[in-house]
Design a protein around this motif. Structure first.
Motif, PDB file in Angstrom:
ATOM      1  N   ILE A  26     -26.829  -1.699  28.032  1.00  2.45           N
ATOM      2  CA  ILE A  26     -27.515  -2.013  26.768  1.00  2.45           C
ATOM      3  C   ILE A  26     -26.880  -3.241  26.121  1.00  2.45           C
ATOM      4  O   ILE A  26     -27.576  -4.140  25.637  1.00  2.45           O
ATOM      5  CB  ILE A  26     -27.506  -0.782  25.831  1.00  2.45           C
ATOM      6  CG1 ILE A  26     -28.358   0.336  26.443  1.00  2.45           C
ATOM      7  CG2 ILE A  26     -28.001  -1.151  24.436  1.00  2.45           C
ATOM      8  CD1 ILE A  26     -28.179   1.698  25.799  1.00  2.45           C
ATOM      9  N   LEU A  27     -25.558  -3.305  26.128  1.00  3.04           N
ATOM     10  CA  LEU A  27     -24.860  -4.492  25.602  1.00  3.04           C
ATOM     11  C   LEU A  27     -25.236  -5.739  26.402  1.00  3.04           C
ATOM     12  O   LEU A  27     -25.460  -6.813  25.832  1.00  3.04           O
ATOM     13  CB  LEU A  27     -23.348  -4.280  25.640  1.00  3.04           C
ATOM     14  CG  LEU A  27     -22.803  -3.271  24.633  1.00  3.04           C
ATOM     15  CD1 LEU A  27     -21.390  -2.828  25.026  1.00  3.04           C
ATOM     16  CD2 LEU A  27     -22.827  -3.840  23.225  1.00  3.04           C
ATOM     17  N   GLY A  30     -28.462  -7.108  25.296  1.00  6.61           N
ATOM     18  CA  GLY A  30     -28.294  -7.882  24.067  1.00  6.61           C
ATOM     19  C   GLY A  30     -27.772  -9.279  24.331  1.00  6.61           C
ATOM     20  O   GLY A  30     -28.209 -10.253  23.726  1.00  6.61           O
ATOM     21  N   PHE A  44     -20.481  -7.482  19.071  1.00  3.29           N
ATOM     22  CA  PHE A  44     -20.996  -6.119  19.088  1.00  3.29           C
ATOM     23  C   PHE A  44     -19.855  -5.127  18.878  1.00  3.29           C
ATOM     24  O   PHE A  44     -18.808  -5.243  19.517  1.00  3.29           O
ATOM     25  CB  PHE A  44     -21.681  -5.824  20.431  1.00  3.29           C
ATOM     26  CG  PHE A  44     -22.773  -6.807  20.765  1.00  3.29           C
ATOM     27  CD1 PHE A  44     -24.054  -6.658  20.253  1.00  3.29           C
ATOM     28  CD2 PHE A  44     -22.512  -7.906  21.577  1.00  3.29           C
ATOM     29  CE1 PHE A  44     -25.053  -7.569  20.546  1.00  3.29           C
ATOM     30  CE2 PHE A  44     -23.509  -8.828  21.890  1.00  3.29           C
ATOM     31  CZ  PHE A  44     -24.782  -8.659  21.366  1.00  3.29           C
ATOM     32  N   ILE A  73     -24.436   0.791  18.081  1.00  2.00           N
ATOM     33  CA  ILE A  73     -23.915  -0.551  18.318  1.00  2.00           C
ATOM     34  C   ILE A  73     -24.236  -1.371  17.080  1.00  2.00           C
ATOM     35  O   ILE A  73     -25.398  -1.501  16.687  1.00  2.00           O
ATOM     36  CB  ILE A  73     -24.518  -1.201  19.571  1.00  2.00           C
ATOM     37  CG1 ILE A  73     -24.180  -0.363  20.815  1.00  2.00           C
ATOM     38  CG2 ILE A  73     -24.004  -2.640  19.722  1.00  2.00           C
ATOM     39  CD1 ILE A  73     -24.879  -0.812  22.083  1.00  2.00           C
ATOM     40  N   THR A  96     -30.753  -7.706  19.119  1.00  2.00           N
ATOM     41  CA  THR A  96     -31.069  -6.337  18.705  1.00  2.00           C
ATOM     42  C   THR A  96     -32.310  -5.834  19.441  1.00  2.00           C
ATOM     43  O   THR A  96     -32.313  -4.731  19.993  1.00  2.00           O
ATOM     44  CB  THR A  96     -31.267  -6.261  17.177  1.00  2.00           C
ATOM     45  OG1 THR A  96     -30.072  -6.710  16.526  1.00  2.00           O
ATOM     46  CG2 THR A  96     -31.591  -4.853  16.723  1.00  2.00           C
ATOM     47  N   ASN A  98     -33.593  -6.919  22.249  1.00  2.00           N
ATOM     48  CA  ASN A  98     -33.298  -6.744  23.676  1.00  2.00           C
ATOM     49  C   ASN A  98     -32.593  -5.415  23.934  1.00  2.00           C
ATOM     50  O   ASN A  98     -32.866  -4.743  24.929  1.00  2.00           O
ATOM     51  CB  ASN A  98     -32.420  -7.889  24.194  1.00  2.00           C
ATOM     52  CG  ASN A  98     -33.223  -9.051  24.725  1.00  2.00           C
ATOM     53  OD1 ASN A  98     -34.391  -9.224  24.400  1.00  2.00           O
ATOM     54  ND2 ASN A  98     -32.572  -9.868  25.527  1.00  2.00           N
ATOM     55  N   MET A  99     -31.678  -5.028  23.047  1.00  2.00           N
ATOM     56  CA  MET A  99     -30.965  -3.771  23.234  1.00  2.00           C
ATOM     57  C   MET A  99     -31.899  -2.575  23.059  1.00  2.00           C
ATOM     58  O   MET A  99     -31.784  -1.578  23.789  1.00  2.00           O
ATOM     59  CB  MET A  99     -29.763  -3.685  22.305  1.00  2.00           C
ATOM     60  CG  MET A  99     -28.661  -4.639  22.743  1.00  2.00           C
ATOM     61  SD  MET A  99     -27.073  -4.350  21.954  1.00  2.00           S
ATOM     62  CE  MET A  99     -27.480  -4.670  20.267  1.00  2.00           C
ATOM     63  N   GLY A 102     -33.816  -2.494  26.262  1.00  2.00           N
ATOM     64  CA  GLY A 102     -32.933  -2.068  27.339  1.00  2.00           C
ATOM     65  C   GLY A 102     -32.673  -0.572  27.290  1.00  2.00           C
ATOM     66  O   GLY A 102     -32.698   0.119  28.313  1.00  2.00           O
ATOM     67  N   ALA A 103     -32.420  -0.058  26.099  1.00  2.00           N
ATOM     68  CA  ALA A 103     -32.196   1.384  25.932  1.00  2.00           C
ATOM     69  C   ALA A 103     -33.428   2.167  26.380  1.00  2.00           C
ATOM     70  O   ALA A 103     -33.314   3.147  27.129  1.00  2.00           O
ATOM     71  CB  ALA A 103     -31.852   1.698  24.472  1.00  2.00           C
ATOM     72  N   SER A 110     -33.690   4.894  20.626  1.00  2.00           N
ATOM     73  CA  SER A 110     -32.973   4.006  19.708  1.00  2.00           C
ATOM     74  C   SER A 110     -33.828   3.700  18.487  1.00  2.00           C
ATOM     75  O   SER A 110     -35.041   3.865  18.508  1.00  2.00           O
ATOM     76  CB  SER A 110     -32.608   2.693  20.411  1.00  2.00           C
ATOM     77  OG  SER A 110     -33.784   1.983  20.778  1.00  2.00           O
TER      78      SER A 110
END
Length: 166
Positions: A26-27, A30, A44, A73, A96, A98-99, A102-103, A110
């Motif tokens: 996830i990071l 981001g 982060f 995060i 943000t 993108n995370m 991704g999640a 999320s």
């Protein structure tokens, strides 16, 4: 497109733990966000400590999902990395989003909890995480395995589209 359309804000979570590997993915999502001048002015802060997550809920009035979250995060803008004035805001927004995507792709729920420009939230979270003055807490991504299902709603509205001019 499927992931973008099906991603929903998830505010209720199960007790299942998110692996460190998935948090890292996830990071990574981001960090792959576009960034003006490739400045990548983001930092982060990964928060798993339940006491700290609960402290945030005392600062941010809409952060109740953190009470059930396995992890959060905090996305911050580092003004010392800024190449173009105030583009850190757009860069941190892209990171943000993108995370969140991704999640979702990893099956993790999320929700985006905004901090900036609400300075009481920014300053309160900055103190909690002991960030220096040049670092501005921008948003919080609350994470956990979904404890709720949200339906997909068609949001496309041709009335909001203009061609060539207004």
């Amino acid at each position: 497109m499927k992931g973008i359309i099906e991603r929903r804000s998830i505010r209720k979570y199960t007790d299942e733990k998110i692996s460190d590997e998935k948090i890292k993915e996830i990071l990574k999502a981001g960090m792959y966000a576009p960034s003006g001048g490739n400045a990548q002015p983001w930092e982060f802060v990964v928060v798993r400590d339940k006491e700290l997550l609960n402290e945030i809920t005392k600062i941010h009035p809409y952060s109740h999902p953190l009470k059930e979250a396995d992890c959060a995060i905090i996305v911050c803008g580092n003004l010392e990395k800024e190449k173009f004035k105030d583009l850190w805001i757009q860069d941190c927004s892209a990171a943000t989003e993108n995370m969140l995507l991704g999640a979702h792709g990893l099956g993790i729920g999320s929700v985006w909890l905004g901090l900036y420009p609400e300075m009481d939230r920014v300053d309160g979270v900055r103190k909690l995480i002991k960030a220096p003055e040049n670092v501005i807490p921008f948003s919080i991504v609350s994470l956990g395995y979904p404890g709720e299902e949200r339906t997909v709603v068609d949001r496309y509205d041709e009335n909001n589209v203009h061609y060539e001019n207004w």
